[in-house]
Design a protein around this motif. Structure first.
Motif, PDB file in Angstrom:
ATOM      1  N   GLU A 278       0.813  -1.222   0.000  1.00 42.87           N
ATOM      2  CA  GLU A 278       0.000   0.000   0.000  1.00 42.87           C
ATOM      3  C   GLU A 278       0.847   1.273   0.000  1.00 42.87           C
ATOM      4  N   SER A 279       2.084   1.164   0.479  1.00 42.07           N
ATOM      5  CA  SER A 279       2.951   2.344   0.530  1.00 42.07           C
ATOM      6  C   SER A 279       4.022   2.334  -0.562  1.00 42.07           C
ATOM      7  N   PHE A 280       3.899   1.377  -1.478  1.00 40.02           N
ATOM      8  CA  PHE A 280       4.886   1.259  -2.553  1.00 40.02           C
ATOM      9  C   PHE A 280       4.511   2.234  -3.668  1.00 40.02           C
ATOM     10  N   SER A 281       5.261   3.320  -3.787  1.00 32.14           N
ATOM     11  CA  SER A 281       4.938   4.403  -4.726  1.00 32.14           C
ATOM     12  C   SER A 281       5.197   4.017  -6.186  1.00 32.14           C
ATOM     13  N   LYS A 282       4.669   4.854  -7.089  1.00 37.43           N
ATOM     14  CA  LYS A 282       4.867   4.630  -8.525  1.00 37.43           C
ATOM     15  C   LYS A 282       6.337   4.781  -8.901  1.00 37.43           C
ATOM     16  N   GLU A 283       7.002   5.721  -8.223  1.00 37.29           N
ATOM     17  CA  GLU A 283       8.421   5.936  -8.490  1.00 37.29           C
ATOM     18  C   GLU A 283       9.241   4.694  -8.126  1.00 37.29           C
TER      19      GLU A 283
ATOM     20  N   GLU B 170       8.029   1.648  -7.937  1.00 38.59           N
ATOM     21  CA  GLU B 170       7.632   0.589  -8.865  1.00 38.59           C
ATOM     22  C   GLU B 170       8.419   0.701 -10.169  1.00 38.59           C
ATOM     23  N   LYS B 171       8.578   1.932 -10.623  1.00 39.64           N
ATOM     24  CA  LYS B 171       9.323   2.180 -11.859  1.00 39.64           C
ATOM     25  C   LYS B 171      10.786   1.765 -11.699  1.00 39.64           C
ATOM     26  N   ARG B 172      11.375   2.156 -10.557  1.00 39.02           N
ATOM     27  CA  ARG B 172      12.774   1.818 -10.298  1.00 39.02           C
ATOM     28  C   ARG B 172      12.949   0.303 -10.150  1.00 39.02           C
ATOM     29  N   PHE B 173      11.992  -0.333  -9.518  1.00 36.01           N
ATOM     30  CA  PHE B 173      12.032  -1.780  -9.306  1.00 36.01           C
ATOM     31  C   PHE B 173      12.031  -2.520 -10.644  1.00 36.01           C
ATOM     32  N   LYS B 174      11.124  -2.120 -11.533  1.00 34.15           N
ATOM     33  CA  LYS B 174      11.030  -2.761 -12.848  1.00 34.15           C
ATOM     34  C   LYS B 174      12.281  -2.498 -13.679  1.00 34.15           C
ATOM     35  N   GLU B 175      12.836  -1.309 -13.497  1.00 30.46           N
ATOM     36  CA  GLU B 175      14.059  -0.943 -14.219  1.00 30.46           C
ATOM     37  C   GLU B 175      15.215  -1.866 -13.817  1.00 30.46           C
TER      38      GLU B 175
END
Length: 299
Positions: A165-170, A172-177
Motif C-alpha cells: 500500500e505504501s509502494f509508490s509509482k516511483e 515501482e518504476k525503479r524496481f522494474k528498471e
C-alpha cells in the motif's frame, strides 16, 4: 613441568566452581599437550571432565556432547546401584572431583551436557539460507552489478511484498528498471526468498530442539542431585536466556532457579558464588520476590 601440571590439575580438574562457568577460561597450550584424555570415564573421571570442559571452551560442542554421553552410559549402572557410593578413581594423583559421590558426578555430567547443547543452539548459524543469497548476489555481480544495486533490488522487493500500500509509482518504476537490467523476474525473487526461508525454518527447528535437550539435561541434573547449586545456576541462565528466544518459559522460572542456587551456595559457604547469583537475580528482576527473600535472610 610436573609441578606445573599438578597445579593445573588442582585448579581445573577439581570440578570448576561457579565463576568458572560464567567467565572465559584460559588454558596453557604447553600444559595441554601433556594432558591425554582417557578413553573411559572411570579410568580418570577428573581428567575426563576437564576434556569435556575443554571442548566446551573451544566450541567443539559435538565432541563434548559425545564425551558426556559416553560418560553417562558408564555412570548410569553405578547410579542405579548405589548413588551415594564413590566413583572409581575419583581422586587420581593431583586430579580429583569436587564431589566423588556417584549422584553428584552424574548430575555434573548432565549439567555439562546441557551447557553443551545450549551453546550449540546459540552458536548455530543459518548457513544454508545465507548461501542462497550469496549465490544470487555472486551471479549478478558477475554480470557487472555491484552490491548496492543488488541490495537495492532486494529492498524494493521486500517493501513491495510486505508494504504494497505504501509502494509508490516511483519505486515501482525503479524496481522494474532494475529487474529488466539484471535479467531477473519477480518470480525469481519470490522463489529465492522462499528457498532461503525454508532453510531458515529448518535451522530454527534444529535450534529449538537443542534448547529443549539443554533444558532436559539441566532438569535432570537438579533431579539427580537437588544440592547441585551449579545446575540451578545454569537452569536460571537457561530460563533467562530463553526469554530472548521466545520460549514459553517465564522470568519466574529463572528467578526461582537463581534463588535455589543462591541458597545452596550460601549453605556451602561460597560467598563469591552467592554474590554472583544475587547479582544475576537483581539484573533479571530488581523487584523479584526471591530477591526480597534473600535480602531478608541476609538481614
Amino acid at each position: 613441568m610436573k609441578k606445573k601440571i599438578a597445579l593445573l590439575f588442582t585448579l581445573l580438574l577439581t570440578f570448576p566452581s561457579l565463576p568458572s562457568y560464567s567467565k572465559e577460561a584460559t588454558f596453557e597450550k604447553r600444559i595441554e599437550k601433556e594432558i591425554v584424555c582417557p578413553k573411559d570415564f572411570t579410568q580418570n573421571p577428573a581428567v575426563y571432565f576437564y576434556c569435556i570442559y575443554r571442548d566446551y571452551h573451544n566450541y567443539k560442542f559435538d565432541d563434548g556432547i559425545e564425551k558426556a554421553q559416553k560418560a553417562l552410559k558408564e555412570i548410569e549402572p553405578l547410579l542405579k546401584k548405589s548413588p551415594e557410593a564413590k566413583v572409581p578413581n575419583a581422586e587420581k594423583g593431583k586430579a580429583k572431583l569436587r564431589d566423588p559421590r556417584v549422584k553428584s558426578v552424574a548430575s555434573d555430567l548432565h549439567l555439562l551436557l546441557g551447557m553443551l547443547y545450549f551453546q550449540k543452539a546459540v552458536n548455530l548459524k543459518d548457513t544454508k539460507a545465507k548461501k542462497v543469497y550469496e549465490e544470487f548476489f555472486s551471479k549478478l555481480e558477475k554480470k557487472g552489478f555491484n552490491f548496492f544495486q543488488i541490495n537495492e533490488l532486494m529492498e524494493l522487493y521486500t517493501e513491495k511484498t510486505l508494504l504494497p500500500e505504501s509502494f509508490s509509482k516511483e519505486k515501482e518504476k525503479r524496481f522494474k528498471e532494475l529487474l529488466s537490467k539484471m535479467g531477473v523476474t519477480e518470480e525469481d525473487l519470490e522463489s529465492l526468498v522462499k528457498k532461503a526461508q525454508k532453510f531458515s525454518e529448518e535451522t530454527a527447528k534444529l535450534k529449538f530442539s537443542y534448547l529443549q535437550r539443554a533444558l532436559k539435561e539441566f532438569q535432570t541434573a537438579v533431579r539427580i542431585d537437588p544440592e547441585n547449586a551449579l545446575a540451578y545456576y545454569q537452569l536460571g541462565n537457561f530460563y533467562s536466556g530463553a526469554l530472548g528466544e521466545n520460549l514459553p518459559e517465564t522470568s519466574q522460572a529463572a528467578e526461582e532457579a537463581y534463588y535455589k542456587a543462591a541458597l545452596l551456595l550460601k549453605k556451602k559457604g561460597d560467598l563469591a558464588g552467592y554474590k554472583e547469583v544475587v547479582k544475576k537475580l537483581e539484573m533479571l528482576n530488581p523487584s523479584s520476590q526471591y530477591l526480597k527473600k534473600l535480602k531478608g535472610k541476609d538481614a
